[in-house]
Design a protein around this motif. Sequence first.
Motif, mmCIF file in Angstrom:
data_model
loop_
_atom_site.group_PDB
_atom_site.id
_atom_site.type_symbol
_atom_site.label_atom_id
_atom_site.label_comp_id
_atom_site.label_asym_id
_atom_site.label_seq_id
_atom_site.Cartn_x
_atom_site.Cartn_y
_atom_site.Cartn_z
ATOM 1 N N ALA A 97 52.331 39.378 42.556
ATOM 2 C CA ALA A 97 52.086 40.092 43.811
ATOM 3 C C ALA A 97 52.810 39.393 44.953
ATOM 4 O O ALA A 97 53.142 38.214 44.861
ATOM 5 N N LEU A 100 46.809 46.485 39.914
ATOM 6 C CA LEU A 100 48.233 46.211 40.177
ATOM 7 C C LEU A 100 49.128 47.005 39.238
ATOM 8 O O LEU A 100 50.174 47.511 39.658
ATOM 9 N N ASN A 110 51.170 32.612 41.045
ATOM 10 C CA ASN A 110 51.378 33.967 41.548
ATOM 11 C C ASN A 110 52.801 34.434 41.257
ATOM 12 O O ASN A 110 53.727 34.172 42.012
ATOM 13 N N ASP A 112 51.569 38.720 47.947
ATOM 14 C CA ASP A 112 50.633 37.776 48.553
ATOM 15 C C ASP A 112 49.275 37.942 47.884
ATOM 16 O O ASP A 112 48.928 39.036 47.441
ATOM 17 N N GLN A 113 48.507 36.859 47.889
ATOM 18 C CA GLN A 113 47.112 36.953 47.473
ATOM 19 C C GLN A 113 46.294 35.961 48.294
ATOM 20 O O GLN A 113 46.741 34.844 48.561
ATOM 21 N N THR A 129 47.596 47.198 49.599
ATOM 22 C CA THR A 129 46.676 46.069 49.561
ATOM 23 C C THR A 129 45.441 46.486 48.781
ATOM 24 O O THR A 129 44.896 47.568 49.010
ATOM 25 N N THR A 189 44.880 41.262 47.362
ATOM 26 C CA THR A 189 46.215 41.166 46.798
ATOM 27 C C THR A 189 47.098 42.244 47.406
ATOM 28 O O THR A 189 46.670 43.380 47.560
ATOM 29 N N TYR A 217 38.979 38.575 46.281
ATOM 30 C CA TYR A 217 40.423 38.501 46.096
ATOM 31 C C TYR A 217 41.074 39.669 46.822
ATOM 32 O O TYR A 217 40.676 40.817 46.628
ATOM 33 N N THR A 271 41.917 43.042 39.016
ATOM 34 C CA THR A 271 43.122 42.941 39.838
ATOM 35 C C THR A 271 44.347 43.379 39.059
ATOM 36 O O THR A 271 45.164 44.170 39.555
ATOM 37 N N TYR A 287 53.896 34.843 46.823
ATOM 38 C CA TYR A 287 54.640 35.017 45.579
ATOM 39 C C TYR A 287 55.456 33.764 45.270
ATOM 40 O O TYR A 287 56.064 33.167 46.146
#
Length: 101
Positions: free
Chosen positions: A32, A90, A29, A34-35, A62, A56, A54, A86, A24
């Motif tokens: 999220a 999300l 980014n 982390d990705q 996750t 995320t 991907y 994605t 992040y």
Amino acid sequence: MRCREQQVRAGERISGLMSAAIPYGQGSNTYADDQVVEIGSYVTGDGEQPYRWYVTRLGTVTLAVSVKGAAGYPDAELNQYASHATVAMLDRVEFELGGKG
């Protein structure tokens, strides 16, 4: 991750994988915690196509999206499909966790 070749099943493999982790606040980014993105080629006896994976993380959730190309689909279009999938997932996660309403 960190494996440049992966056997999917007989006659199918993923080749030339490269990975990038985007926490992040880095790069673009802002959505999220982390990705991780892996880019390579999906190889069969018929040839090879672009491949993207991907992963995320948002909080404790996750999610993963993979995209395998096909003739006539440019890389930019494949990336757009993965991005839309994605973002849709999300948004649902944020809603369920009480972050959007």
